[in-house]
Design a protein around this motif. Sequence first.
Motif, short mmCIF file in Angstrom:
data_model
loop_
_atom_site.label_atom_id
_atom_site.label_comp_id
_atom_site.label_asym_id
_atom_site.label_seq_id
_atom_site.Cartn_x
_atom_site.Cartn_y
_atom_site.Cartn_z
N THR A 42 1.04 -1.17 -0.10
CA THR A 42 -0.01 -0.40 0.09
C THR A 42 0.98 1.27 -0.17
O THR A 42 1.85 1.06 0.58
CB THR A 42 -0.99 -0.33 1.69
OG1 THR A 42 -1.81 -0.97 1.20
CG2 THR A 42 -1.40 1.93 0.82
N TYR A 43 0.68 2.25 -1.27
CA TYR A 43 1.44 3.35 -0.95
C TYR A 43 0.38 4.69 -1.03
O TYR A 43 -0.63 4.71 -0.82
CB TYR A 43 1.81 3.87 -2.29
CG TYR A 43 2.60 2.41 -2.66
CD1 TYR A 43 4.02 2.41 -3.01
CD2 TYR A 43 2.13 0.91 -2.99
CE1 TYR A 43 5.18 1.40 -3.20
CE2 TYR A 43 3.00 -0.35 -3.51
CZ TYR A 43 4.34 0.80 -3.66
OH TYR A 43 5.07 -0.83 -3.81
N ASN A 44 1.11 5.46 -0.03
CA ASN A 44 0.85 6.92 -0.17
C ASN A 44 1.52 8.04 -0.97
O ASN A 44 2.12 8.48 -0.36
CB ASN A 44 0.62 7.68 1.36
CG ASN A 44 -0.16 8.79 0.82
OD1 ASN A 44 -0.48 9.36 0.10
ND2 ASN A 44 0.30 9.87 2.28
N GLN B 202 5.36 6.99 -1.56
CA GLN B 202 5.61 6.87 -0.40
C GLN B 202 5.11 5.28 -0.23
O GLN B 202 3.78 4.79 0.14
CB GLN B 202 5.39 7.26 1.19
CG GLN B 202 6.67 7.44 1.96
CD GLN B 202 6.51 9.12 3.18
OE1 GLN B 202 5.62 8.96 3.35
NE2 GLN B 202 7.70 9.67 2.33
N THR C 186 3.48 1.98 2.69
CA THR C 186 3.04 3.31 3.94
C THR C 186 2.39 1.44 4.45
O THR C 186 3.29 1.05 5.69
CB THR C 186 1.53 3.66 3.88
OG1 THR C 186 0.20 2.80 3.21
CG2 THR C 186 1.71 5.26 3.11
N SER C 187 2.72 0.78 3.84
CA SER C 187 2.10 -0.58 4.39
C SER C 187 2.31 -1.82 3.68
O SER C 187 2.29 -1.64 2.31
CB SER C 187 0.88 -1.20 5.65
OG SER C 187 0.08 -0.88 4.24
N THR D 230 3.86 -1.43 8.84
CA THR D 230 3.54 0.29 8.65
C THR D 230 4.75 0.84 8.30
O THR D 230 5.99 0.16 9.71
CB THR D 230 3.19 0.38 9.33
OG1 THR D 230 2.96 0.68 11.02
CG2 THR D 230 1.54 0.11 9.09
N TYR D 231 5.28 1.52 8.15
CA TYR D 231 6.56 2.18 8.00
C TYR D 231 5.89 3.80 8.13
O TYR D 231 5.48 4.61 7.82
CB TYR D 231 6.71 2.62 6.29
CG TYR D 231 7.43 0.87 6.24
CD1 TYR D 231 8.41 0.10 6.11
CD2 TYR D 231 6.05 0.45 5.17
CE1 TYR D 231 8.74 -1.65 6.75
CE2 TYR D 231 6.84 -1.40 4.63
CZ TYR D 231 7.30 -1.86 5.47
OH TYR D 231 7.47 -3.50 4.95
N THR D 232 7.37 4.69 9.06
CA THR D 232 6.94 6.26 8.61
C THR D 232 8.69 6.68 7.81
O THR D 232 9.25 5.74 8.33
CB THR D 232 7.24 6.17 10.36
OG1 THR D 232 8.72 6.03 11.02
CG2 THR D 232 6.20 5.40 11.25
N TYR D 233 8.61 7.24 8.06
CA TYR D 233 10.21 8.52 7.28
C TYR D 233 10.56 9.78 7.87
O TYR D 233 9.34 10.39 8.72
CB TYR D 233 9.47 8.61 5.78
CG TYR D 233 8.90 6.93 5.11
CD1 TYR D 233 9.82 6.33 4.67
CD2 TYR D 233 7.19 6.91 5.61
CE1 TYR D 233 9.51 5.61 3.71
CE2 TYR D 233 7.57 5.46 4.99
CZ TYR D 233 8.20 4.93 4.20
OH TYR D 233 7.82 3.81 3.35
N SER E 36 9.90 0.84 11.24
CA SER E 36 9.17 -0.47 10.55
C SER E 36 7.87 -1.14 12.01
O SER E 36 8.73 -1.48 12.41
CB SER E 36 9.66 -1.42 10.00
OG SER E 36 10.52 -2.47 10.01
N TYR F 228 12.06 0.59 -2.91
CA TYR F 228 10.70 -0.24 -2.32
C TYR F 228 10.87 -1.40 -1.92
O TYR F 228 10.16 -1.91 -0.62
CB TYR F 228 9.12 -0.49 -3.09
CG TYR F 228 9.02 1.08 -3.19
CD1 TYR F 228 8.30 1.77 -2.34
CD2 TYR F 228 8.83 1.69 -4.34
CE1 TYR F 228 8.48 3.90 -2.82
CE2 TYR F 228 8.42 2.88 -5.52
CZ TYR F 228 8.25 3.88 -4.45
OH TYR F 228 7.96 5.08 -4.05
#
Length: 269
Positions: free
Chosen positions: A107-109, A112, A114-115, A130-133, A142, A199
């Motif tokens: 899944t992307y935003n 980016q 996202t999960s 899930t990921y943060t940046y 993660s 990715y």
Amino acid sequence: MKKHLFLGIMGSALFFNSCSSNDDNEGTNLPSEQPQLLLSKVTTVYYDNPSNPETTVSTLSYNNQKQLIKTISEGRTSTFEYDNTGKPAKTIYYNPDGTVDYYSAYTYNGDQLTSIKAIYADSDGNRTVTYTYNTNGQMTSSTLCQDPECSHPATDTYIYNGNNISSETSTWGGSMTYSNKRDFSYDDKFNPYTNINKYLKIMMGGAYSLSKNNYLVEKISYKDNGVWQQNQTITYTIQYNSSGFPVQVVGKEANGNPYVQYNYEYIIQ
């Protein structure tokens, strides 16, 4: 101990071009038209039991667009599917008998990731990462959730020094919380994952795939009553090919005992 340089061959590809740099290609999703050096095989020797080392062999295959499409490791196959922008869309994981074990959906935003959700026939096995940046677009954490409530998350957090991760902290939740930390120093050469689809780097996780260069020293610590206690130092010796990529990496403990060895093979496509 098996959180070594090669964190399970979920996928990797790279290329070398004498006119290219990491900055030129970082974040590229569509394959390059230039000849590429692609990682085709990784042989790993683990020395958890020095008297009986364990060897694993992983192979990688690509399509005519130079995208990683299949990996095989210890009899288990993974295949990769992409959307029309070059973003990974789905990974299918197979059992040794060829039946599907599960698949992962990305899944992307925008641009980016996202999960990634692992989906099983029995939904009780489903799990999500899930990921943060940070503001530079570097993945800084993660979190793995193995139930909808994420009652016992497992989290990796990363601190960067330029294009390399200087510190990686892993925490596992549950009835008791356990944490360890790895601090790294690096060479100035490109590592085998330099130009892999960004990715897939994130999906693979770990400081090695996310960093620009190769570990030279790794210091491992655990948390005791809230205080970090270092209990291992691993020193790596690296042999490179004529393009400057590692072909062999040997890690040794401070007492000189073997820790891990990696042999990398490449193809040009």
